[in-house]
Design an enzyme around this catalytic site. Structure first.
Site, PDB file in Angstrom:
ATOM      1  CB  SER A  86       9.462  21.866  40.170  1.00 51.60           C
ATOM      2  OG  SER A  86      10.035  22.071  38.901  1.00 51.60           O
ATOM      3  CG  HIS A 190      11.389  17.959  36.991  1.00 48.70           C
ATOM      4  ND1 HIS A 190      12.484  18.492  37.625  1.00 48.70           N
ATOM      5  CD2 HIS A 190      10.373  18.824  37.184  1.00 48.70           C
ATOM      6  CE1 HIS A 190      12.134  19.639  38.204  1.00 48.70           C
ATOM      7  NE2 HIS A 190      10.861  19.861  37.942  1.00 48.70           N
TER       8      HIS A 190
END
Length: 312
Positions: A86, A190
């Site tokens: 991430s 996400h």
């Protein structure tokens, strides 16, 4: 072969930066970064409580700064590959030479602010599912309206969605899942909930002049290696609203012949996954400067010093 990896949001804990700032020059470096991005990283990394550093706009720059600082403390090394989970992908981009440290911090500061704004639109969050069959879990999440935002491998999937959807998940776990653990994050990262942040991040990325990676860069979009700095930036923009496939990154580590993995500060999450998914690979998490000697020894055994690699 050594891979250097950087963790994502949720790895931060109150005061975790304190011992690192005692290293020579570290406090001055972080103070300069703080001035550059308009955020007091020293304060948040040493005195911020759990709620303060949970704030997306704070947590993301703090994690990248910690990763850069701890990696620099290792010395001038050339790992065989780099990757990040991430927001850790921005840290990895700096490791690979795609961005310099200040550019990486400017980008992550804008990323954190944009994602915090997106998260404020609807109350959302993320929870980790431990155990179970991935296909069964993904189908169950979709039935509940949740997104499998992180498919991490080693029996772990992170679900993301509204707080109501996550509450329903706690009451109705997928078959085979041992436990559902809420994560210390402030939004459904996400996923489609982050779509408003993509345009902002794209504009920020357009102002940068990326270099091509100097070492193998493994993307958590699909586990593929990326040789173009421009493509690295494009993937960094797109990943805020798309799932992280850390499971595929670890598959690529296997294919590359990785034998050792070091996770920069605040390490622990990715080494834990690697211990379960990459048997035989030596792992080390940089949690405090006390871990540096062991990390340097591992580097000496598995990586080539940068100067030697350049023929100096």
């Amino acid at each position: 072969m050594l891979v250097l990896v950087a963790p994502g949001q949720g790895a931060q804990t109150p005061g975790f930066l304190t011992p690192w700032l005692e290293l020579p020059g570290a406090a001055d470096r972080v103070a300069a970064w703080s001035d550059a991005i308009g955020l007091d990283l020293v304060h948040y990394g040493t005195q911020g409580d759990a709620d303060a550093i949970r704030d997306t706009a704070v947590a993301q720059p703090l994690l990248v700064a910690a990763g850069l600082l701890s990696a620099a403390a290792l010395g001038d090394i050339a790992p065989g590959a780099v990757a990040g989970h991430s927001v850790g992908e921005i840290t990895a981009a700096a490791f690979a030479g795609v961005l310099d440290d200040v550019s990486a911090l400017h980008l992550v500061r804008k990323r954190g602010l944009a994602m915090a704004d997106a998260a404020a639109i609807t109350e959302t969050g993320m929870s980790a599912l431990l155990g179970g069959d991935p296909e069964v879990s993904v189908a169950h999440l979709e039935k509940l309206g949740l997104t499998p935002a992180n498919i991490n491998g080693a029996g772990q999937i992170v679900a993301a969605g509204t707080l109501e959807q996550l509450a329903a998940l706690m009451e109705d776990k997928p078959e085979g899942v041992r436990k559902v653990v809420p994560l210390k994050v402030a939004g459904a990262f996400h996923t489609r909930h982050m779509a408003p942040a993509v345009e902002t991040l794209a504009a920020a990325a357009a102002e940068l002049a990326p270099a091509d990676p100097k070492v193998t860069y493994v993307s958590n979009k699909d586990g593929r290696t990326v040789a173009s700095g421009t493509e690295v930036l494009q993937r960094l923009v797109g990943q805020v609203a798309n799932p992280v496939r850390w499971d595929l990154c670890m598959e690529t580590f296997k294919e590359l012949g990785v034998t050792a993995l070091i996770e920069v500060c605040p390490g622990g999450t990715l080494t834990g996954l690697a211990k379960r998914a990459l048997p035989g690979v030596r792992t080390l998490a940089l949690k405090t400067p006390e871990d540096l000697d062991a990390a340097r020894a591992l580097v000496a055994e598995t990586a080539t010093p940068a100067a030697d690699a350049a023929g100096a």
